[in-house]
Design an enzyme around this catalytic site. Structure first.
Site: not given
Ligand code: PMP
Length: 285
Positions: A151, A184
């Site tokens: 991330k 995603e």
């Protein structure tokens, strides 16, 4: 009182919360972050977020200048000082101040920033009506280039897809991986229901391993819903009975159309609703 922002061990008013323009977080998007949710003053799955933050940092060879326990303490202090009960927390670790060159190792002091704010959620109607989304032509960064499990502060891949979503009048866009499989969305994981079974792409599809995603997989199993992590294509989303997205901010949000194909009967489905209820229960516990 103005929002208090934690930077490097001290609190600053929002207006004075600043970092150097020579920070490699600014120059190169060099750093990592987490987005967390607090419910009734308690952060949801805090340890899992902390572990993911540490894993992201390790992967980019960044040493977080505190222990996990100190980080938990700093997060709790930040929510307490701002009196945040139902809120969203952003934890950012930048590489720190360096020079204009790329070398991360000239940056000796990573900056830890914590922002705890009131929630800016999707409006309530969208949970009842569901989202219309589109597939982005931007492909997800291949794991061998920069693993989406990290991330990182460099979210340009996601932003390129978000540009496409916004221009199409949508809140979210589906992103496919380098193999053309469903990966995603720009800031959420995706689930579909087919033949009564819950399907979501596996981690090696090149996705962020969402904490909400993992919670939903657990809750599905507990509720007697068959749940599988399996690769699928856009076709499977088109013909799915139900579809929803998951994320710390969004929780579970239904998707009722994609690329103008209506999913199921065009309304949030029963499996989605069951899991959303189970998720709300879980956040109250
Ligand atoms: N995918 C991406 C790209 C994200 O940025 C996020 C977080 N906003 C998610 C999935 C969902 O992850 P989590 O459930 O841990 O918030």
């Amino acid at each position: 009182m103005s929002l208090q922002i934690y930077i490097d061990g001290k609190f600053y008013d929002k207006e004075n919360a600043k970092i150097s323009v020579f920070d490699h977080g600014v120059l190169y998007g060099d750093g990592v972050f987490e987005g967390l949710r607090s419910y009734n003053g308690k952060v949801f799955r805090l340890e899992q977020h902390i572990d993911r933050l540490w894993d992201s940092a390790k992967s980019i060879a960044l040493d977080i200048p505190m222990s996990k326990a100190e980080m938990i303490d700093a997060i709790n202090q930040t929510t307490a000082i701002n009196n945040i009960k139902e809120g969203y927390i952003r934890v950012i670790i930048t590489r720190g101040v360096g020079d204009l060159g790329l070398d991360p190792f000239v940056c000796v002091h990573p900056q830890v920033i914590i922002i705890a704010a009131q929630l800016a959620l999707y409006p309530k109607e969208l949970y009842e009506k569901g989202l219309d989304i589109v597939t982005a032509s931007t492909m997800r960064t291949p794991p061998a280039a920069l693993n989406p499990r990290i991330k990182s502060l460099n979210y340009l891949n996601n932003i390129m897809a978000k540009v496409e979503a916004s221009r199409a009048g949508c809140e979210e866009a589906l992103i496919l991986n380098h193999k053309g499989e469903v990966a995603e969305c720009t800031g959420d994981n995706i689930f579909i229901v087919r033949n009564g079974e819950l399907l979501t792409p596996p981690i090696d599809a090149g996705i962020l391993e969402g904490i909400t995603r993992n919670a939903v997989l657990e809750l599905a199993k507990k509720s007697g819903i068959v749940a599988k992590e399996i690769a699928f294509t856009r076709h499977d989303v088109y013909v799915a009975e139900e579809c929803f997205l998951t994320g710390s901010g969004a929780e579970l949000i239904p998707v009722v159309s994609i690329d103008k194909r209506i999913i199921g009967n065009g309304k949030p489905g029963t499996v989605t609703k069951k899991l959303l209820d189970a998720f709300h229960e879980e956040t109250k516990r």
